[in-house]
Scaffold this motif. Sequence first.
Motif, PDB file in Angstrom:
ATOM      1  N   ASN A   7       1.000  -1.446  -0.394  1.00  0.00           N
ATOM      2  CA  ASN A   7      -0.136  -0.323   0.267  1.00  0.00           C
ATOM      3  C   ASN A   7       0.641   1.339   0.060  1.00  0.00           C
ATOM      4  O   ASN A   7       1.037   2.106   1.067  1.00  0.00           O
ATOM      5  N   HIS A   8       1.384   1.259  -1.206  1.00  0.00           N
ATOM      6  CA  HIS A   8       1.952   2.469  -1.571  1.00  0.00           C
ATOM      7  C   HIS A   8       1.589   4.023  -0.913  1.00  0.00           C
ATOM      8  O   HIS A   8       2.023   5.288  -0.514  1.00  0.00           O
ATOM      9  N   ARG A   9       0.199   4.234  -0.885  1.00  0.00           N
ATOM     10  CA  ARG A   9      -0.530   5.430  -0.933  1.00  0.00           C
ATOM     11  C   ARG A   9      -0.716   5.641   0.388  1.00  0.00           C
ATOM     12  O   ARG A   9      -0.064   6.475   0.855  1.00  0.00           O
ATOM     13  N   GLY A  10      -1.018   4.650   1.416  1.00  0.00           N
ATOM     14  CA  GLY A  10      -0.603   4.164   2.632  1.00  0.00           C
ATOM     15  C   GLY A  10       0.364   5.068   3.234  1.00  0.00           C
ATOM     16  O   GLY A  10       0.648   6.059   3.995  1.00  0.00           O
ATOM     17  N   VAL A  11       1.390   4.105   3.125  1.00  0.00           N
ATOM     18  CA  VAL A  11       2.688   4.562   3.180  1.00  0.00           C
ATOM     19  C   VAL A  11       2.897   6.411   3.270  1.00  0.00           C
ATOM     20  O   VAL A  11       3.725   7.025   3.650  1.00  0.00           O
ATOM     21  N   TRP A  12       3.139   6.507   1.411  1.00  0.00           N
ATOM     22  CA  TRP A  12       3.781   7.309   1.599  1.00  0.00           C
ATOM     23  C   TRP A  12       2.724   9.191   2.211  1.00  0.00           C
ATOM     24  O   TRP A  12       2.649  10.080   2.815  1.00  0.00           O
ATOM     25  N   ALA A  13       1.079   8.666   2.903  1.00  0.00           N
ATOM     26  CA  ALA A  13       0.619   9.881   3.632  1.00  0.00           C
ATOM     27  C   ALA A  13       0.913   9.806   4.938  1.00  0.00           C
ATOM     28  O   ALA A  13       1.283  10.867   5.278  1.00  0.00           O
ATOM     29  N   ILE A  14       1.347   8.506   5.565  1.00  0.00           N
ATOM     30  CA  ILE A  14       2.046   8.709   6.305  1.00  0.00           C
ATOM     31  C   ILE A  14       3.017   9.213   6.953  1.00  0.00           C
ATOM     32  O   ILE A  14       3.448  10.499   7.702  1.00  0.00           O
ATOM     33  N   TYR A  15       3.846   9.409   5.721  1.00  0.00           N
ATOM     34  CA  TYR A  15       5.289  10.292   5.574  1.00  0.00           C
ATOM     35  C   TYR A  15       5.453  11.291   5.808  1.00  0.00           C
ATOM     36  O   TYR A  15       5.577  12.451   6.369  1.00  0.00           O
ATOM     37  N   ARG A  16       3.995  11.764   4.617  1.00  0.00           N
ATOM     38  CA  ARG A  16       4.015  12.902   4.133  1.00  0.00           C
ATOM     39  C   ARG A  16       3.553  14.048   5.611  1.00  0.00           C
ATOM     40  O   ARG A  16       3.529  15.208   5.427  1.00  0.00           O
ATOM     41  N   PHE A  17       2.721  13.332   5.762  1.00  0.00           N
ATOM     42  CA  PHE A  17       1.856  13.735   6.948  1.00  0.00           C
ATOM     43  C   PHE A  17       2.930  13.958   8.363  1.00  0.00           C
ATOM     44  O   PHE A  17       3.589  15.057   8.740  1.00  0.00           O
ATOM     45  N   GLU A  18       4.215  13.150   7.973  1.00  0.00           N
ATOM     46  CA  GLU A  18       5.984  13.417   9.800  1.00  0.00           C
ATOM     47  C   GLU A  18       6.486  14.587   9.269  1.00  0.00           C
ATOM     48  O   GLU A  18       6.615  15.245  10.200  1.00  0.00           O
ATOM     49  N   MET A  19       6.511  14.034   7.656  1.00  0.00           N
ATOM     50  CA  MET A  19       7.189  15.358   7.142  1.00  0.00           C
ATOM     51  C   MET A  19       6.989  16.976   7.598  1.00  0.00           C
ATOM     52  O   MET A  19       7.823  17.749   7.163  1.00  0.00           O
ATOM     53  N   ALA A  20       5.263  17.142   7.114  1.00  0.00           N
ATOM     54  CA  ALA A  20       5.024  18.293   7.530  1.00  0.00           C
ATOM     55  C   ALA A  20       4.805  18.925   8.762  1.00  0.00           C
ATOM     56  O   ALA A  20       5.317  19.851   8.877  1.00  0.00           O
ATOM     57  N   ARG A  21       4.542  18.050   9.792  1.00  0.00           N
ATOM     58  CA  ARG A  21       4.679  18.093  11.265  1.00  0.00           C
ATOM     59  C   ARG A  21       6.658  18.818  11.479  1.00  0.00           C
ATOM     60  O   ARG A  21       6.691  19.660  12.196  1.00  0.00           O
ATOM     61  N   PHE A  22       6.774  17.939  10.244  1.00  0.00           N
ATOM     62  CA  PHE A  22       8.713  18.327  10.381  1.00  0.00           C
ATOM     63  C   PHE A  22       8.772  20.255  10.124  1.00  0.00           C
ATOM     64  O   PHE A  22       9.818  21.230  10.660  1.00  0.00           O
ATOM     65  N   THR A  23       7.817  20.100   8.965  1.00  0.00           N
ATOM     66  CA  THR A  23       8.370  21.484   8.470  1.00  0.00           C
ATOM     67  C   THR A  23       7.665  22.795   9.384  1.00  0.00           C
ATOM     68  O   THR A  23       8.483  23.979   9.314  1.00  0.00           O
ATOM     69  N   ARG A  24       6.392  22.031  10.306  1.00  0.00           N
ATOM     70  CA  ARG A  24       5.950  22.959  10.939  1.00  0.00           C
ATOM     71  C   ARG A  24       6.797  23.367  12.280  1.00  0.00           C
ATOM     72  O   ARG A  24       6.255  24.168  13.144  1.00  0.00           O
ATOM     73  N   THR A  25       8.063  22.971  12.226  1.00  0.00           N
ATOM     74  CA  THR A  25       8.713  23.201  13.745  1.00  0.00           C
ATOM     75  C   THR A  25      10.117  23.781  13.053  1.00  0.00           C
ATOM     76  O   THR A  25      10.972  22.180  14.067  1.00  0.00           O
ATOM     77  N   LEU A  26      10.209  23.368  12.449  1.00  0.00           N
ATOM     78  CA  LEU A  26      11.853  24.446  12.009  1.00  0.00           C
ATOM     79  C   LEU A  26      12.723  24.351  13.017  1.00  0.00           C
ATOM     80  O   LEU A  26      13.839  24.005  13.470  1.00  0.00           O
ATOM     81  N   LEU A  27      12.545  25.498  13.899  1.00  0.00           N
ATOM     82  CA  LEU A  27      12.658  26.555  15.062  1.00  0.00           C
ATOM     83  C   LEU A  27      13.229  24.547  15.992  1.00  0.00           C
ATOM     84  O   LEU A  27      14.196  24.859  16.865  1.00  0.00           O
ATOM     85  N   GLN A  28      12.492  24.353  15.989  1.00  0.00           N
ATOM     86  CA  GLN A  28      12.466  22.901  17.238  1.00  0.00           C
ATOM     87  C   GLN A  28      13.288  21.626  16.561  1.00  0.00           C
ATOM     88  O   GLN A  28      13.906  21.438  17.290  1.00  0.00           O
TER      89      GLN A  28
END
Length: 258
Positions: A7-28
């Motif tokens: 399920n590459h779509r499911g994997v990509w959704a989880i990966y993208r969500f986690e990376m989005a959280r990373f970009t929102r907290t660049l300072l930390q």
Amino acid sequence: MSVAAFNHRGVWAIYRFEMARFTRTLLQSVVTPVVSTSLYFVVFGSAIGGRMSRVDGVPYGAFIVPGLLMLSLFTTSISNASFGIYFPKFTGTIYELLSAPVSFYEMIIGYVGAAVTKSVLLGLVILVTAAACVPVQIHHPFVMAAFLLLTATTFSLFGFVIGIWATGFEQLQFIPALIVTPLTFLGGAFYSIDMLPPTWRTVALFNPVVYLISGFRWSFYGMADVAVGVSLGMTAAFLLVLLAVVGWMFKTGYRLKK
């Protein structure tokens, strides 16, 4: 699990969500670790480096770069992966994920893959920062990249285990603060264990972090406290053990299902 069923779509959704959280907290996520590492260079490089200028022919400021990189890699890998899986448990959305058509291996790939990506990116930023401060040399770049990736993957899996095990936010910090960081400081991050008396050197060899730092430092300067093959073997063995533990947690529903 066949390739067609992946399920590459499911994997990509989880990966993208986690990376989005990373970009929102660049300072930390990025600025704070880089500043902290820079302070290590100032304190250890200036204070201790002024008294101990070289270690086996390598300037002390450059000598501690692999150890500082490993320290940052350990803590950020554990932090990213543990929080990534713990937060869905805390909010209750983990049940939606468990009922989705995503296998636990695919969940691991998504969460751990994002944690590895973030840790490696941070490690490269710190490496560039270090190179601007001290004369860093990388004699074996492919080995360095292998250690960087393997270590980030191993400790991201370790963080994933901690995130599943933890029942509160304070437990997410317990193992990194009270176990991993002290083991790193005692594992040759700022010195060679060959400097220790024979008895303490033998004791130090029971510290698994010694093998990671030693192998990583060899990729920079061609010097190591233990054989590089042993370092790679220890890291790979730890990785396999963690994969087995994570697999058991998902199959048994350990602290995932009430």
